[in-house]
Design a protein around this motif. Structure first.
Motif, PDB file in Angstrom:
ATOM      1  N   ILE A 157       0.876  -1.164   0.000  1.00 14.60           N
ATOM      2  CA  ILE A 157       0.000   0.000   0.000  1.00 14.60           C
ATOM      3  C   ILE A 157       0.914   1.215   0.000  1.00 14.60           C
ATOM      4  CG2 ILE A 157      -1.941   1.155   1.098  1.00 14.60           C
ATOM      5  CD1 ILE A 157      -2.535  -1.747   0.296  1.00 14.60           C
ATOM      6  N   ALA A 158       1.001   1.882  -1.144  1.00 14.83           N
ATOM      7  CA  ALA A 158       1.971   2.967  -1.319  1.00 14.83           C
ATOM      8  C   ALA A 158       1.302   4.326  -1.186  1.00 14.83           C
ATOM      9  CB  ALA A 158       2.637   2.853  -2.687  1.00 14.83           C
ATOM     10  N   ASP A 159       2.002   5.235  -0.519  1.00 14.20           N
ATOM     11  CA  ASP A 159       1.577   6.626  -0.425  1.00 14.20           C
ATOM     12  C   ASP A 159       2.638   7.467  -1.134  1.00 14.20           C
ATOM     13  OD1 ASP A 159       1.039   9.270   0.281  1.00 14.20           O
ATOM     14  OD2 ASP A 159       0.378   8.758   2.303  1.00 14.20           O
ATOM     15  N   PRO A 160       2.327   7.993  -2.331  1.00 14.50           N
ATOM     16  CA  PRO A 160       3.336   8.703  -3.125  1.00 14.50           C
ATOM     17  C   PRO A 160       3.455  10.183  -2.782  1.00 14.50           C
ATOM     18  CG  PRO A 160       1.340   8.490  -4.406  1.00 14.50           C
ATOM     19  CD  PRO A 160       1.063   7.840  -3.073  1.00 14.50           C
ATOM     20  N   HIS A 161       3.344  10.513  -1.498  1.00 22.17           N
ATOM     21  CA  HIS A 161       3.349  11.948  -1.194  1.00 22.17           C
ATOM     22  C   HIS A 161       4.740  12.581  -1.277  1.00 22.17           C
ATOM     23  CE1 HIS A 161       3.647  11.419   3.517  1.00 22.17           C
ATOM     24  NE2 HIS A 161       4.848  11.518   2.995  1.00 22.17           N
ATOM     25  N   GLU A 162       5.793  11.767  -1.336  1.00 24.90           N
ATOM     26  CA  GLU A 162       7.123  12.362  -1.504  1.00 24.90           C
ATOM     27  C   GLU A 162       7.232  13.020  -2.884  1.00 24.90           C
ATOM     28  OE1 GLU A 162       8.317  12.310   1.250  1.00 24.90           O
ATOM     29  OE2 GLU A 162       7.743  10.441   2.212  1.00 24.90           O
ATOM     30  N   ILE A 163       6.946  12.257  -3.931  1.00 28.90           N
ATOM     31  CA  ILE A 163       7.039  12.801  -5.286  1.00 28.90           C
ATOM     32  C   ILE A 163       5.922  13.806  -5.538  1.00 28.90           C
ATOM     33  CG2 ILE A 163       5.672  11.002  -6.411  1.00 28.90           C
ATOM     34  CD1 ILE A 163       8.925  12.561  -7.774  1.00 28.90           C
ATOM     35  N   ALA A 164       4.776  13.655  -4.865  1.00 25.35           N
ATOM     36  CA  ALA A 164       3.676  14.609  -5.043  1.00 25.35           C
ATOM     37  C   ALA A 164       4.044  15.986  -4.523  1.00 25.35           C
ATOM     38  CB  ALA A 164       2.415  14.095  -4.339  1.00 25.35           C
ATOM     39  N   ASN A 165       4.831  16.041  -3.454  1.00 26.53           N
ATOM     40  CA  ASN A 165       5.261  17.334  -2.917  1.00 26.53           C
ATOM     41  C   ASN A 165       6.205  18.053  -3.868  1.00 26.53           C
ATOM     42  OD1 ASN A 165       4.524  18.257   0.009  1.00 26.53           O
ATOM     43  ND2 ASN A 165       4.573  16.028   0.093  1.00 26.53           N
ATOM     44  N   VAL A 166       6.879  17.299  -4.731  1.00 25.67           N
ATOM     45  CA  VAL A 166       7.807  17.886  -5.687  1.00 25.67           C
ATOM     46  C   VAL A 166       7.121  18.169  -7.028  1.00 25.67           C
ATOM     47  CG1 VAL A 166       9.997  17.566  -6.920  1.00 25.67           C
ATOM     48  CG2 VAL A 166       9.732  16.676  -4.601  1.00 25.67           C
ATOM     49  N   GLN A 167       6.288  17.212  -7.490  1.00 26.25           N
ATOM     50  CA  GLN A 167       5.743  17.300  -8.837  1.00 26.25           C
ATOM     51  C   GLN A 167       4.222  17.224  -8.913  1.00 26.25           C
ATOM     52  OE1 GLN A 167       8.015  14.200 -10.826  1.00 26.25           O
ATOM     53  NE2 GLN A 167       9.645  15.626 -11.324  1.00 26.25           N
ATOM     54  N   GLY A 168       3.532  17.304  -7.781  1.00 28.90           N
ATOM     55  CA  GLY A 168       2.077  17.353  -7.782  1.00 28.90           C
ATOM     56  C   GLY A 168       1.440  16.102  -8.366  1.00 28.90           C
ATOM     57  N   GLU A 194      14.721  26.414   0.286  1.00 32.74           N
ATOM     58  CA  GLU A 194      13.598  26.190  -0.631  1.00 32.74           C
ATOM     59  C   GLU A 194      14.146  26.016  -2.044  1.00 32.74           C
ATOM     60  OE1 GLU A 194      10.607  26.443  -3.364  1.00 32.74           O
ATOM     61  OE2 GLU A 194      11.948  28.165  -3.217  1.00 32.74           O
ATOM     62  N   ARG A 195      13.711  24.942  -2.745  1.00 29.09           N
ATOM     63  CA  ARG A 195      14.292  24.658  -4.058  1.00 29.09           C
ATOM     64  C   ARG A 195      13.259  24.506  -5.175  1.00 29.09           C
ATOM     65  NH1 ARG A 195      14.000  18.881  -6.108  1.00 29.09           N
ATOM     66  NH2 ARG A 195      13.408  17.582  -4.347  1.00 29.09           N
ATOM     67  N   HIS A 196      11.993  24.772  -4.875  1.00 29.44           N
ATOM     68  CA  HIS A 196      10.951  24.525  -5.865  1.00 29.44           C
ATOM     69  C   HIS A 196      10.561  25.761  -6.673  1.00 29.44           C
ATOM     70  CE1 HIS A 196      10.438  20.607  -4.021  1.00 29.44           C
ATOM     71  NE2 HIS A 196      10.276  21.191  -2.849  1.00 29.44           N
ATOM     72  N   LYS A 197      10.536  26.916  -6.030  1.00 31.75           N
ATOM     73  CA  LYS A 197       9.962  28.109  -6.668  1.00 31.75           C
ATOM     74  C   LYS A 197      10.916  29.299  -6.706  1.00 31.75           C
ATOM     75  CE  LYS A 197       5.369  26.565  -5.291  1.00 31.75           C
ATOM     76  NZ  LYS A 197       4.166  26.805  -4.441  1.00 31.75           N
ATOM     77  N   GLU A 228      17.713  11.792 -10.330  1.00 33.11           N
ATOM     78  CA  GLU A 228      17.176  12.657 -11.373  1.00 33.11           C
ATOM     79  C   GLU A 228      15.652  12.778 -11.370  1.00 33.11           C
ATOM     80  OE1 GLU A 228      17.484   8.519 -13.250  1.00 33.11           O
ATOM     81  OE2 GLU A 228      18.623   9.745 -11.834  1.00 33.11           O
ATOM     82  N   ILE A 229      14.953  11.864 -10.704  1.00 33.17           N
ATOM     83  CA  ILE A 229      13.486  11.913 -10.676  1.00 33.17           C
ATOM     84  C   ILE A 229      13.044  12.716  -9.459  1.00 33.17           C
ATOM     85  CG2 ILE A 229      11.350  10.587 -10.730  1.00 33.17           C
ATOM     86  CD1 ILE A 229      12.998   8.178 -11.688  1.00 33.17           C
ATOM     87  N   GLY A 230      12.810  14.003  -9.660  1.00 36.02           N
ATOM     88  CA  GLY A 230      12.341  14.866  -8.582  1.00 36.02           C
ATOM     89  C   GLY A 230      13.334  15.057  -7.464  1.00 36.02           C
ATOM     90  N   GLY A 231      14.587  14.651  -7.666  1.00 33.59           N
ATOM     91  CA  GLY A 231      15.575  14.743  -6.599  1.00 33.59           C
ATOM     92  C   GLY A 231      15.396  13.700  -5.519  1.00 33.59           C
ATOM     93  N   VAL A 232      14.513  12.699  -5.753  1.00 39.14           N
ATOM     94  CA  VAL A 232      14.265  11.676  -4.732  1.00 39.14           C
ATOM     95  C   VAL A 232      14.429  10.251  -5.250  1.00 39.14           C
ATOM     96  CG1 VAL A 232      12.749  13.120  -3.331  1.00 39.14           C
ATOM     97  CG2 VAL A 232      11.759  11.734  -5.152  1.00 39.14           C
ATOM     98  N   MET A 233      14.410  10.056  -6.571  1.00 40.40           N
ATOM     99  CA  MET A 233      14.512   8.705  -7.142  1.00 40.40           C
ATOM    100  C   MET A 233      15.398   8.725  -8.382  1.00 40.40           C
ATOM    101  SD  MET A 233      10.670   7.071  -6.936  1.00 40.40           S
ATOM    102  CE  MET A 233       9.922   8.412  -7.848  1.00 40.40           C
ATOM    103  N   THR A 234      15.746   7.501  -8.825  1.00 46.14           N
ATOM    104  CA  THR A 234      16.551   7.350 -10.032  1.00 46.14           C
ATOM    105  C   THR A 234      16.048   6.149 -10.831  1.00 46.14           C
ATOM    106  OG1 THR A 234      18.768   6.886 -10.892  1.00 46.14           O
ATOM    107  CG2 THR A 234      18.249   5.976  -8.741  1.00 46.14           C
TER     108      THR A 234
END
Length: 565
Positions: A99-110, A421-424, A494-500
């Protein structure tokens, strides 16, 4: 196969099964004992237990068959690999569903990040179900890449891979009936809603549960777990990389309540997954701590499936999906063969095609002067890490003989910590102090910083910290280690700074080298440097943390000064 009709009833007769597990001794989750017989499988379904012949047969003499495990709450992003790669190692460890919660990548890429995870999950035989992130950002105080409201989440409501709403971390928003939070809770009112409520008790916990939340994975004491179970919650016992709660909670599990417990990993690093496993590790540790093996396997399988309404999984009986393990030894969880959907799992085939991913580092380079802290009082709030925990202590250090610029590094085992802060491209940042890591002549910067995933950096020299941050910007996110003005090691993500897109073995090799580098600089025992650092900016976990806006207190749920009188 033939169908025989008699009156208003019909029975199905099978001439031969696709697969039969012959002479099986297996865990019966209904009677809590061992049962015996051939396990007949057609397509992906168990059609019965008894006497069967199959086109393919596996002799299970002197072995034990058990239902596949379920990880009830996991952020796949914390493994730093894609769902396809993660699926391979999960299955090898006997985990057939997560049961996965993808909120890590969601915080970076919505929602683009959520969509990426859902699509990538289709590339693995592992069954990955999703809980749609409820707290993006985790609180109104944070600066992340996106804000997701109920209108953004509506499109996932009827997705067959979505079971409900992800962990509701902003407890005050629930208690205060914040409009945006209430809209999300109402949207998912007919589905499962996961909780995240450390230390919640009494009327606050009652109101929290009343909002529709049914699980919690943040329990750290007997009293907390027992209260939540007694109020109808499912407690997910977490054995992650930094947070390990099994040892503290196992004593509160008994004959009357054990059906309300399940296992999860939450956040587990690649080296822990490859070296020790995931849910198989939790089950093995539970048995070592004295739990009855059959009950440990039930908690690791059937209980979790029940919790999430997956009623055709987690048992060995007619009509259940054939997700199974053939074990050489029950107590050590020595896995001989994994059966996924009625077929032997043989491993990944081929390589994953890397996709073009947009650079997620929207931040300018920094200079070392940014880390200077000017004294504004005679006392300093310092974050103290706790080994094997995501929680921290709040220390207050009395200053003596300080000039205008604060120098805390003279105190034993105190480092400087910063969040950028690195997003905006806002140029917002916070600087503070951290005790308990033990590092000397070393700076670490990473773009893994739950849950907003800004840049977080720790070190004992401002110049090295600046070099680490700037190198991280150059490589597009990941992890960087610097010492004496030079980059010692790094891992690009390279994927959102959290995955590769890299393989699990390659990431493992790189992370092991990062670990070795950090340990050479005096890392304290019981500290996973990268997991620990990644949680120092998450304000929804006690007791104090640091964000781009400064030091945050969980108890007051607001910011507190770094220096004060």
């Amino acid at each position: 196969m033939s169908i025989v009709v008699k009156g208003n009833a019909a029975s199905i007769h099978y001439d031969k099964c696709d697969l039969v597990l012959k002479n099986a001794k297996f865990i019966n989750v209904f009677t809590e004992e061992y049962s015996y017989g051939d396990i007949g499988i057609i397509d992906n379904e168990i059609i019965g237990v008894g006497k069967y012949d199959g086109y393919k047969e596996i002799d299970c003499t002197n072995k034990v068959v058990a239902p596949g495990f379920i990880d009830c709450h996991v952020h796949i992003e914390s493994s730093m690999v894609t769902p396809r790669v993660y699926g391979d190692i999960a299955l090898r460890n006997g985990v057939t569903t997560v049961i996965a919660d993808p909120h890590e990548i969601a915080n970076v890429q919505g929602t683009n990040g959520i969509d990426f995870m859902i699509e990538e999950s289709k590339l693995t035989p592992l069954d990955i179900y999703f809980m749609i992130p409820s707290c993006v950002p985790a609180t109104r105080f944070e600066e992340n890449g996106y804000t997701l409201n109920a209108v953004d989440l509506d499109k996932y409501l009827n997705n067959e891979m979505v079971l409900g709403l992800g962990e509701v971390m902003d407890v005050p928003s629930v208690i205060n009936m914040d409009t945006a939070m209430m809209e999300k809770l109402f949207l998912f009112k007919d589905k499962i809603i996961d909780g995240h409520s450390p230390h919640a008790t009494g009327n606050i916990l009652n109101q929290y549960i009343l909002s529709g939340i049914s699980t919690d994975h943040e329990c750290s004491t007997h009293e907390e777990a027992i209260e939540k179970v007694s109020l109808g919650m499912h407690v997910l016992i977490r054995e992650g990389s930094a947070a390990k709660n099994l040892k503290d909670l196992i004593g509160c599990i008994n004959e009357k309540n054990y059906r309300r417990f399940a296992f999860c990993t939450d956040d587990r690093h690649v080296e822990d997954i490859l070296e020790a496993g995931t849910i198989n590790n939790a089950v093995k540790n539970a048995i070592k701590l004295g739990m009855d093996p059959v009950k440990a396997y039930i908690i690791g399988s059937y209980n979790g499936y029940n919790c999430y309404g997956l009623n055709n999984k987690g048992a060995i009986a007619p009509g259940y999906i054939a997700d199974l393990m053939i074990l050489n030894d029950l107590e050590s969880v020595s896995i001989d063969t994994v059966i996924k959907g009625g077929k032997e799992y043989k491993g990944l085939v081929g390589a994953e095609e890397a996709k073009v991913i947009k650079n997620s580092m929207n931040i300018s380079k920094i200079i070392s002067d940014i880390f200077k802290v000017y004294k504004q009082g005679s006392k300093v709030n310092v974050i103290e890490v706790i080994p094997y925990s995501l929680e921290t202590n709040q220390l207050v250090i009395n200053l003596s003989g300080q000039g205008e610029i604060l120098d805390m590094l003279q105190y034993e085992d105190v480092l400087k910590i910063g969040v950028f802060e690195r997003h905006k491209g806002s140029n917002h940042f916070g600087v503070g102090y951290l005790k308990g890591m033990g590092l000397k002549n070393c700076s670490i910067a990473q773009s893994i910083a739950h849950d907003s995933h800004n840049i977080i950096v720790v070190g004992d020299k401002d110049e090295d910290m600046a070099i680490a941050v700037n190198e991280l910007i150059d490589i597009g996110g990941g992890i960087v280690i610097v010492s004496k003005g030079k980059v010692v090691n790094s891992l690009p993500l390279e994927i959102g700074g959290v995955m590769t897109f890299a393989s699990m073995d390659l990431v493992y090799e790189r992370v092991k080298k990062l670990d070795e580098s950090v340990k050479a600089f005096g890392l304290n025992e019981g500290i996973d440097p990268f997991i620990t650092l990644s949680f120092m900016s998450l304000p929804v976990i006690p007791n104090i943390k640091i964000t781009t806006k400064g030091i945050f207190s969980y108890d007051s749920f607001n910011f507190i000064p770094l220096t004060f009188d």
